[in-house]
Design a protein around this motif. Structure first.
Motif, PDB file in Angstrom:
ATOM      1  N   ALA A   1     -15.714  63.241  40.823  1.00  0.00           N
ATOM      2  CA  ALA A   1     -15.466  62.259  39.848  1.00  0.00           C
ATOM      3  C   ALA A   1     -14.425  62.385  38.698  1.00  0.00           C
ATOM      4  N   LYS A   2     -14.231  63.690  38.464  1.00  0.00           N
ATOM      5  CA  LYS A   2     -13.344  64.334  37.394  1.00  0.00           C
ATOM      6  C   LYS A   2     -11.931  63.477  37.670  1.00  0.00           C
ATOM      7  N   GLY A   3     -11.267  63.386  36.819  1.00  0.00           N
ATOM      8  CA  GLY A   3      -9.766  62.485  37.123  1.00  0.00           C
ATOM      9  C   GLY A   3      -8.869  63.453  37.862  1.00  0.00           C
ATOM     10  N   ASN A   4      -8.830  64.542  37.415  1.00  0.00           N
ATOM     11  CA  ASN A   4      -7.752  65.228  38.166  1.00  0.00           C
ATOM     12  C   ASN A   4      -8.071  65.579  39.537  1.00  0.00           C
ATOM     13  N   VAL A   5      -9.035  65.632  39.945  1.00  0.00           N
ATOM     14  CA  VAL A   5      -9.191  65.568  41.492  1.00  0.00           C
ATOM     15  C   VAL A   5      -8.907  64.241  42.209  1.00  0.00           C
ATOM     16  N   MET A   6      -9.303  63.101  41.475  1.00  0.00           N
ATOM     17  CA  MET A   6      -8.610  61.759  42.063  1.00  0.00           C
ATOM     18  C   MET A   6      -7.092  61.851  41.976  1.00  0.00           C
ATOM     19  N   ASP A   7      -6.547  62.394  40.719  1.00  0.00           N
ATOM     20  CA  ASP A   7      -5.090  62.266  40.586  1.00  0.00           C
ATOM     21  C   ASP A   7      -4.568  63.168  41.747  1.00  0.00           C
ATOM     22  N   MET A   8      -5.120  64.311  42.284  1.00  0.00           N
ATOM     23  CA  MET A   8      -4.467  65.157  43.286  1.00  0.00           C
ATOM     24  C   MET A   8      -4.715  64.371  44.562  1.00  0.00           C
ATOM     25  N   ALA A   9      -5.837  63.785  44.745  1.00  0.00           N
ATOM     26  CA  ALA A   9      -5.884  62.907  45.916  1.00  0.00           C
ATOM     27  C   ALA A   9      -4.947  61.957  46.203  1.00  0.00           C
ATOM     28  N   VAL A  10      -4.633  61.009  45.300  1.00  0.00           N
ATOM     29  CA  VAL A  10      -3.751  59.874  45.183  1.00  0.00           C
ATOM     30  C   VAL A  10      -2.052  60.678  45.268  1.00  0.00           C
ATOM     31  N   GLY A  11      -1.860  61.753  44.735  1.00  0.00           N
ATOM     32  CA  GLY A  11      -0.756  62.554  44.821  1.00  0.00           C
ATOM     33  C   GLY A  11      -0.521  62.880  46.307  1.00  0.00           C
ATOM     34  N   ILE A  12      -1.663  63.532  46.980  1.00  0.00           N
ATOM     35  CA  ILE A  12      -1.249  63.965  48.260  1.00  0.00           C
ATOM     36  C   ILE A  12      -1.002  62.798  49.262  1.00  0.00           C
ATOM     37  N   ILE A  13      -1.783  61.659  48.921  1.00  0.00           N
ATOM     38  CA  ILE A  13      -1.750  60.318  49.804  1.00  0.00           C
ATOM     39  C   ILE A  13      -0.209  59.880  49.838  1.00  0.00           C
ATOM     40  N   VAL A  14       0.358  59.765  48.442  1.00  0.00           N
ATOM     41  CA  VAL A  14       1.578  59.368  48.279  1.00  0.00           C
ATOM     42  C   VAL A  14       2.544  60.094  48.748  1.00  0.00           C
ATOM     43  N   GLY A  15       2.251  61.502  48.483  1.00  0.00           N
ATOM     44  CA  GLY A  15       3.217  62.603  49.130  1.00  0.00           C
ATOM     45  C   GLY A  15       3.476  62.380  50.535  1.00  0.00           C
ATOM     46  N   ALA A  16       2.426  61.929  51.268  1.00  0.00           N
ATOM     47  CA  ALA A  16       2.485  62.088  52.564  1.00  0.00           C
ATOM     48  C   ALA A  16       3.134  60.799  53.165  1.00  0.00           C
ATOM     49  N   ALA A  17       3.234  59.928  52.301  1.00  0.00           N
ATOM     50  CA  ALA A  17       3.794  58.525  52.527  1.00  0.00           C
ATOM     51  C   ALA A  17       5.539  58.665  52.233  1.00  0.00           C
ATOM     52  N   PHE A  18       5.542  59.502  51.202  1.00  0.00           N
ATOM     53  CA  PHE A  18       6.844  59.869  50.757  1.00  0.00           C
ATOM     54  C   PHE A  18       7.589  60.720  51.559  1.00  0.00           C
ATOM     55  N   THR A  19       6.889  61.599  52.395  1.00  0.00           N
ATOM     56  CA  THR A  19       7.456  62.373  53.319  1.00  0.00           C
ATOM     57  C   THR A  19       8.121  61.697  54.609  1.00  0.00           C
ATOM     58  N   ALA A  20       6.934  60.511  54.960  1.00  0.00           N
ATOM     59  CA  ALA A  20       7.503  59.607  55.814  1.00  0.00           C
ATOM     60  C   ALA A  20       8.929  58.893  55.730  1.00  0.00           C
ATOM     61  N   ILE A  21       8.987  58.387  54.458  1.00  0.00           N
ATOM     62  CA  ILE A  21      10.373  57.858  53.985  1.00  0.00           C
ATOM     63  C   ILE A  21      11.478  58.612  53.952  1.00  0.00           C
ATOM     64  N   VAL A  22      11.472  59.903  53.428  1.00  0.00           N
ATOM     65  CA  VAL A  22      12.436  60.747  53.426  1.00  0.00           C
ATOM     66  C   VAL A  22      12.864  61.304  54.875  1.00  0.00           C
ATOM     67  N   THR A  23      11.753  61.419  55.627  1.00  0.00           N
ATOM     68  CA  THR A  23      12.110  62.005  57.074  1.00  0.00           C
ATOM     69  C   THR A  23      13.065  60.852  57.756  1.00  0.00           C
ATOM     70  N   SER A  24      12.492  59.647  57.738  1.00  0.00           N
ATOM     71  CA  SER A  24      13.098  58.503  58.380  1.00  0.00           C
ATOM     72  C   SER A  24      14.411  58.417  57.547  1.00  0.00           C
ATOM     73  N   LEU A  25      14.883  58.605  56.350  1.00  0.00           N
ATOM     74  CA  LEU A  25      15.962  58.279  55.762  1.00  0.00           C
ATOM     75  C   LEU A  25      17.103  59.353  56.064  1.00  0.00           C
ATOM     76  N   VAL A  26      16.534  60.788  56.198  1.00  0.00           N
ATOM     77  CA  VAL A  26      17.559  61.941  56.658  1.00  0.00           C
ATOM     78  C   VAL A  26      17.652  61.553  58.054  1.00  0.00           C
ATOM     79  N   GLY A  27      16.601  61.383  59.075  1.00  0.00           N
ATOM     80  CA  GLY A  27      16.778  61.672  60.376  1.00  0.00           C
ATOM     81  C   GLY A  27      17.477  60.175  60.952  1.00  0.00           C
ATOM     82  N   ASP A  28      17.066  59.123  60.460  1.00  0.00           N
ATOM     83  CA  ASP A  28      17.682  57.936  61.046  1.00  0.00           C
ATOM     84  C   ASP A  28      18.979  57.458  60.435  1.00  0.00           C
ATOM     85  N   ILE A  29      19.374  57.677  59.117  1.00  0.00           N
ATOM     86  CA  ILE A  29      20.284  57.228  58.473  1.00  0.00           C
ATOM     87  C   ILE A  29      21.392  58.062  58.222  1.00  0.00           C
TER      88      ILE A  29
END
Length: 141
Positions: A10-38
């Motif tokens: 329930a601590k805020g920093n654990v939730m912030d970290m979880a959100v950061g990891i999820i957003v980071g994974a989505a961001f990785t997919a975007i950057v990988t596609s941008l680099v590889g496909d464009i």
């Protein structure tokens, strides 16, 4: 023990970290596609499609047609071409991330400027007026 675990989650920093990891994974997919496909196809257009990943040196001294052939033969291989490609890809990804972060920071700065409240004139007497009143009151006494 369950209570401690619940408090930890329930601590805020654990939730912030979880959100950061999820957003980071989505961001990785975007950057990988941008680099590889464009970006990489544009670079390949200008470089003639040079691929360094096939560059290698077989440490047993034999000549092999390809890196895969050397690996299938069980030869010890110094595959420096893959390392060169990894460095080039890293530099491209790092530059793209730099550009994206720069763009996001500009958007955040523009949003922050829009949200800045306009300073209102203070209500009531100014500091000078209060001091003058105190001076005048002291003169009367």
């Amino acid at each position: 023990m369950f209570q401690e675990f619940r408090n930890f989650i329930a601590k805020g920093n654990v939730m912030d970290m979880a959100v950061g990891i999820i957003v980071g994974a989505a961001f990785t997919a975007i950057v990988t596609s941008l680099v590889g496909d464009i970006i990489n196809p544009v670079i390949a257009l200008f470089t003639g499609g040079i691929d360094f990943s096939g560059w290698f040196y077989a440490l047993d001294g034999n000549d092999y047609a390809s890196l895969e052939a050397a690996k299938e033969a069980g030869a010890p291989v110094f595959a420096f071409g893959k390392f060169v490609m990894a460095i080039i890809n890293f530099l491209i990804v790092a530059f793209v991330v730099f550009l994206l972060v720069k763009m996001v920071n500009r958007i955040k700065d523009a949003a922050a400027k829009e949200e800045e409240p306009v300073a209102e004139a203070p209500k009531g007497p100014t500091e000078l007026e209060v001091l003058l009143e105190i001076r005048d009151a002291l003169k009367r006494d």
